[in-house]
Design a protein around this motif. Structure first.
Motif, short mmCIF file in Angstrom:
data_model
loop_
_atom_site.label_atom_id
_atom_site.label_comp_id
_atom_site.label_asym_id
_atom_site.label_seq_id
_atom_site.Cartn_x
_atom_site.Cartn_y
_atom_site.Cartn_z
N TYR A 27 32.79 50.43 38.07
CA TYR A 27 31.68 50.40 37.16
C TYR A 27 30.46 50.63 37.82
CZ TYR A 27 27.95 49.33 33.60
OH TYR A 27 27.10 49.44 32.78
N ALA A 28 30.20 50.26 39.30
CA ALA A 28 29.00 50.50 40.02
C ALA A 28 29.14 51.84 40.39
CB ALA A 28 28.92 49.40 41.31
N LEU A 43 40.97 41.85 40.46
CA LEU A 43 40.90 42.73 39.41
C LEU A 43 39.57 42.83 39.04
CD1 LEU A 43 42.10 44.48 37.08
CD2 LEU A 43 42.34 42.72 35.83
N ARG A 44 38.74 41.79 38.83
CA ARG A 44 37.17 41.96 38.51
C ARG A 44 36.50 42.52 39.64
NH1 ARG A 44 34.99 35.82 37.15
NH2 ARG A 44 33.21 37.27 36.77
N ARG A 45 36.82 42.21 40.84
CA ARG A 45 36.17 43.22 41.71
C ARG A 45 36.46 44.64 41.72
NH1 ARG A 45 37.52 38.14 44.96
NH2 ARG A 45 39.43 39.11 45.93
#
Length: 260
Positions: free
Chosen positions: A13-14, A5-7
């Motif tokens: 976002y990137a 999920l974080r990735r």
């Protein structure tokens, strides 16, 4: 569960940052103070904080790739000040110099490297092996028809650079037979700038310093007079692409005044 999920959130976002930057004005020249290598190593739990210098040196390669992607053709990095060479523990200085020789100089010497190397600082204060490795890399990259230029500031002090530039200008004028009064009448900022370590290169548009410190530490005192400054709280080895893009976004959102 949380890592995927974080990735995914990071990629989202990137991508959003990249889209925002697409139509924004990019700096022609970015200067970076690569600060926080030892603190990062302690934060990561390494027994020997000097190992942070290796991670920091290797990370430079990745950051240069981001600069090339963004079309930033001039980069200056602060590797070590003259005070670092004089005042830090000799074992730590030796370790840092080894990283510069085996990581920075060797990688820039590769034929696949896009970057032409320039040096700024008092090279005479460096160990012979470090000075030789950097000069060899500079010579090997000089013959390239490079569009990208990397200046490595090492054994560097901004005040000493200005003093050296004025001294060189006076010596050159004296050799041509000019009097001190002649020099005083013709003296200008452009005349001094031509004798700086970075003579002939554009001044930095943006200066980034990692680690949360908010000071210049004598870095490019003359050249950064009208630069935009961006201070990032992360340590250099942990400086991510999104941190870099945030710095570019911050730069693009500012109205540059150039002293006005």
């Amino acid at each position: 569960m949380w890592q995927p999920l974080r990735r995914a959130l990071y990629r989202f976002y990137a991508g959003r940052l990249h889209a925002q930057l697409r139509d924004m004005a990019m700096p022609r020249h970015v200067a970076m103070v690569m600060d926080g290598n030892r603190r990062w190593a302690r934060q990561m739990g390494f027994d020997d904080p000097r190992i942070g210098h290796r991670y920091g040196a290797e990370h430079l390669d990745e950051v240069l790739g981001w600069c090339a992607e963004a079309g930033i053709r001039h980069v200056t990095v602060f590797l070590a000040s003259a005070d670092n060479m004089r005042k830090r523990d000799p074992d730590e200085v030796d370790h840092l110099m080894q990283m510069i020789e085996t990581v920075v100089a060797q990688r820039l010497s590769r034929q696949t490297s896009l970057w032409q190397l320039h040096l700024a600082g008092r090279l005479e204060v460096l160990p012979d092996s470090t000075r030789h490795a950097l000069k060899l890399a500079q010579e090997e990259t000089r013959s390239r028809n490079a569009e990208f230029h990397l200046t490595v500031a090492i054994g560097y002090d901004g005040r000493e650079e200005i003093v050296s530039a004025v001294r060189c200008l006076l010596e050159e004028e004296a050799r041509s037979g000019a009097t001190l009064d002649d020099v005083a009448q013709r003296l200008s900022a452009d005349a001094i700038a031509a004798y700086l370590y970075t003579g002939g290169q554009p001044d930095p548009d943006l200066v980034i310093r990692t680690s949360g410190e908010r000071r210049m530490s004598g870095f490019l005192l003359w050249q950064a007079a009208y630069s935009e400054l961006h201070f990032c709280d992360v340590y250099w080895p942990g400086f991510r692409k999104i941190d870099f893009m945030r710095a570019l976004r911050s730069y693009a959102s500012r109205q540059r005044r150039f002293g006005a």
